[in-house]
Design an enzyme around this catalytic site. Structure first.
Site, PDB file in Angstrom:
ATOM      1  N   HIS A 147      -0.545  44.314 -24.237  1.00 22.25           N
ATOM      2  CA  HIS A 147       0.782  44.592 -23.683  1.00 22.25           C
ATOM      3  C   HIS A 147       1.513  43.313 -23.243  1.00 22.25           C
ATOM      4  CE1 HIS A 147      -1.309  44.829 -19.613  1.00 22.25           C
ATOM      5  NE2 HIS A 147      -0.228  44.143 -19.281  1.00 22.25           N
ATOM      6  N   ASP A 177      -6.050  47.759 -25.561  1.00 19.15           N
ATOM      7  CA  ASP A 177      -5.115  46.867 -24.865  1.00 19.15           C
ATOM      8  C   ASP A 177      -5.596  45.419 -24.907  1.00 19.15           C
ATOM      9  OD1 ASP A 177      -2.815  46.120 -23.548  1.00 19.15           O
ATOM     10  OD2 ASP A 177      -3.583  46.583 -21.550  1.00 19.15           O
ATOM     11  N   SER A 292      -2.283  40.029 -15.711  1.00 23.21           N
ATOM     12  CA  SER A 292      -2.783  40.745 -16.879  1.00 23.21           C
ATOM     13  C   SER A 292      -3.243  39.774 -17.958  1.00 23.21           C
ATOM     14  CB  SER A 292      -1.703  41.666 -17.455  1.00 23.21           C
ATOM     15  OG  SER A 292      -1.587  42.824 -16.692  1.00 23.21           O
TER      16      SER A 292
END
Length: 350
Positions: A147, A177, A292
């Site tokens: 992402h 992901d 992230s």
């Protein structure tokens, strides 16, 4: 985390089974066995002295075992490099990155692992995205979240020493992901040692390194709060750009956060119709937008997860009492990452 160290050792028998050397018997008081000379005061040391050692005896065996142990411990990365063609590829290692006496010391873990974590900046059609990444090979392979780079037209990474590199997306797996970046023309980067997430226990000390809000090489610490959390995140392009903006790159949209679902509820916004679910490691180490794709590290200095989602209050900008992390972060287990590397290296774009 409890670790076990395998030790291999042996003892050399003074008289190995099957030896033809004659046993020595001390003469008795009456002078029995006069034909046997008394033993020397010290073992002979000159060339050819003493009994001849049999090839393949205990000494050779112990040496061989020591060499095998060395190969399993310190030589695994080299062997993997030869098989895959990658320069200094990160692997499991029997040797802790942090010395036993410094286990759990955040300063030592940070010093050892910070050079292996980068800031990731992706240019998107609707703005830009800022996240983190973990170097997994010395020639520039970097694991991050899908992402963070989903829909990116260009990607740059910045190492802990401030050097900026152009990178390309080498492979993606939206179902997990995960994405693999490849830095162009890189060599000699410091690969992070990858641990084993199956051995992680609730309460283990962990350290997180990443670039929250574009603040490169930020270090936080905490514990493992829970295991096997079923976290659901979006897979569709575009949402990643809205979830990981760095430093308000998209104006008033800068307060949006990467959405996820847990227990049937949406957090940080709507996850949309295209989603995927994975079993995550939950941690109370402070994670914020930009973390992230960064590293979650155990007390011995090994990466056990890739940070991927965190809860943030929707009213952070309006109230200082809600500002900052509230200790609900999630990471993709490193065992999942290692199992996916072959697919990502093959150029998967799923």
């Amino acid at each position: 985390m409890t670790e076990s160290t395998r030790r291999t050792g042996g003892h050399e028998d003074e008289h190995p089974q099957g030896s033809h050397a004659q046993p020595y018997a001390a003469p008795d008081a009456a002078g029995a066995h006069p034909e046997w000379p008394p033993p020397p005061a010290h073992a002979p040391t000159g060339p050819g002295s003493g009994r001849r050692k049999r090839p393949g005896g205990p000494v050779t065996l112990v040496a061989a075992v020591a060499l095998v142990a060395a190969a399993v411990g310190g030589g695994t990365a080299y062997a993997f490099q030869q098989l895959t063609g990658h320069d200094t590829t990160a692997t499991d290692t029997a040797t802790p990155v942090v010395a036993a006496g410094k286990k759990g010391d955040v300063a030592n873990i940070a010093a050892a692992l910070t050079p292996s974590v980068v800031e990731v900046n992706a240019t998107l059609a609707n703005g830009s995205s800022t996240g983190s990444g973990v170097i997994v090979s010395g020639d520039g392979e970097i694991v991050t979240n899908n992402h963070v780079v989903s829909g990116a037209s260009s990607v740059k990474v910045r190492t802990s020493d401030g050097t900026s590199h152009t990178a390309r997306v080498a492979g993606t797996d939206s179902s997990k992901d995960l994405a693999l970046l490849k830095v162009e023309g890189a060599s000699g980067l410091k690969a992070a040692p990858l641990g084993t997430s199956s051995a992680v226990q609730v309460g283990d000390t962990v350290v997180a390194i990443g670039s929250p809000e574009g603040l490169t090489s930020t270090v936080t610490s905490g514990i493992v709060s829970a295991l096997d959390r079923d976290v659901t995140v979006p897979t569709d392009e575009g949402r990643g750009g809205q979830g990981e903006q760095g430093e308000g790159d998209q104006g008033d949209q800068g307060d949006q956060r990467w959405p996820f679902q847990f227990g049937g509820r949406d957090f940080n916004g709507d996850t949309g119709s295209s989603t995927t679910t994975y079993q995550a490691i939950q941690t109370d180490a402070s994670l914020n937008p930009g973390n992230s794709g960064g590293a979650l590290i155990d007390a011995s200095g090994r990466v056990i997860g890739i940070n991927s989602a965190m809860y943030s209050s929707g009213s952070q900008a309006a109230s200082s009492t809600d500002a900052g992390s509230i200790g609900l972060g999630f990471a993709i287990p490193v065992d999942t990452v290692k199992a996916d590397l072959t697919k990502l290296r093959a150029g998967s774009t799923s």
